[in-house]
Design a protein around this motif. Structure first.
Motif, PDB file in Angstrom:
ATOM      1  N   ALA A   1       0.627  -0.803   0.186  1.00 34.98           N
ATOM      2  CA  ALA A   1      -0.314  -0.018   0.190  1.00 34.98           C
ATOM      3  C   ALA A   1       1.096   1.395  -0.065  1.00 34.98           C
ATOM      4  CB  ALA A   1      -1.203  -0.158   1.430  1.00 34.98           C
ATOM      5  N   LYS A   2       2.117   0.746   0.643  1.00 38.53           N
ATOM      6  CA  LYS A   2       2.556   3.002   0.755  1.00 38.53           C
ATOM      7  C   LYS A   2       3.531   2.457  -1.022  1.00 38.53           C
ATOM      8  CE  LYS A   2       6.505   4.443   3.681  1.00 38.53           C
ATOM      9  NZ  LYS A   2       7.740   4.027   4.877  1.00 38.53           N
ATOM     10  N   LYS A   3       4.074   1.620  -1.062  1.00 39.90           N
ATOM     11  CA  LYS A   3       4.881   1.578  -2.641  1.00 39.90           C
ATOM     12  C   LYS A   3       3.411   1.860  -3.407  1.00 39.90           C
ATOM     13  CE  LYS A   3       8.038   0.583  -5.497  1.00 39.90           C
ATOM     14  NZ  LYS A   3       9.222   1.594  -5.568  1.00 39.90           N
ATOM     15  N   LEU A   4       2.181   1.439  -3.600  1.00 36.26           N
ATOM     16  CA  LEU A   4       1.364   2.084  -4.719  1.00 36.26           C
ATOM     17  C   LEU A   4       1.067   3.555  -4.120  1.00 36.26           C
ATOM     18  CD1 LEU A   4      -1.272  -0.991  -5.030  1.00 36.26           C
ATOM     19  CD2 LEU A   4       1.391  -0.470  -6.452  1.00 36.26           C
ATOM     20  N   GLU A   5       1.238   4.079  -2.834  1.00 30.50           N
ATOM     21  CA  GLU A   5       0.405   5.554  -2.611  1.00 30.50           C
ATOM     22  C   GLU A   5       1.652   6.398  -3.039  1.00 30.50           C
ATOM     23  OE1 GLU A   5       0.769   7.312   1.500  1.00 30.50           O
ATOM     24  OE2 GLU A   5      -1.221   6.165   1.248  1.00 30.50           O
ATOM     25  N   LEU A   6       3.497   6.058  -3.268  1.00 32.11           N
ATOM     26  CA  LEU A   6       4.339   7.161  -2.930  1.00 32.11           C
ATOM     27  C   LEU A   6       3.871   6.061  -4.638  1.00 32.11           C
ATOM     28  CD1 LEU A   6       7.258   5.079  -1.249  1.00 32.11           C
ATOM     29  CD2 LEU A   6       6.288   7.963  -0.854  1.00 32.11           C
ATOM     30  N   ASP A   7       4.028   6.177  -5.323  1.00 31.57           N
ATOM     31  CA  ASP A   7       3.826   5.514  -7.282  1.00 31.57           C
ATOM     32  C   ASP A   7       2.792   6.683  -7.650  1.00 31.57           C
ATOM     33  OD1 ASP A   7       6.458   3.866  -7.194  1.00 31.57           O
ATOM     34  OD2 ASP A   7       4.848   2.329  -7.410  1.00 31.57           O
ATOM     35  N   GLY A   8       1.996   6.179  -6.593  1.00 24.42           N
ATOM     36  CA  GLY A   8       0.693   7.186  -7.339  1.00 24.42           C
ATOM     37  C   GLY A   8       0.886   8.461  -6.946  1.00 24.42           C
ATOM     38  N   ALA A   9       1.080   9.011  -6.275  1.00 26.01           N
ATOM     39  CA  ALA A   9       1.605  11.284  -5.871  1.00 26.01           C
ATOM     40  C   ALA A   9       3.043  11.437  -6.608  1.00 26.01           C
ATOM     41  CB  ALA A   9       2.868  10.719  -4.659  1.00 26.01           C
TER      42      ALA A   9
END
Length: 100
Positions: free
Chosen positions: A89-97
């Motif tokens: 979830a953290k990795k996907l959030e960083l990639d989305g940002a």
């Protein structure tokens, strides 16, 4: 090592073996656990987990490990799977940002 699926929480059940003469003896119903290596697309690496055959089918049905963990509730996941869910979830959030 406990006999519990790390992804679905499926565990040992108990019941009776009932003979033809209707004698009852206690028994254990064990889940069909398999050691598998699942690949996380978001993190780009593989993880070894002890998963039931039913759980493995559920992972494939939902479209992989990342999609399964995104939908899974935290109460049924093991500690290892829960930390994996948070990392994805953290990795996907960083990639989305970064994409925005």
């Amino acid at each position: 090592m406990s006999r519990v699926c790390e992804l679905t929480g499926k565990a040992v059940m108990t019941g009776n073996t009932v003979s033809h003469a209707n004698n009852k003896a206690r028994r254990r119903y064990l889940p069909n656990l398999v050691n598998v290596t699942l690949i996380s697309d978001a993190l780009g690496r593989s993880f070894k987990l002890r998963v039931s055959a039913h759980g493995l089918r559920s992972v494939e049905h939902r479209g992989g490990l990342d999609a399964f963990l995104a939908k899974a509730s935290a109460s049924e996941l093991s500690d290892r799977a829960l930390t994996l869910k948070r990392a994805i979830a953290k990795k996907l959030e960083l990639d989305g940002a970064a994409a925005a």
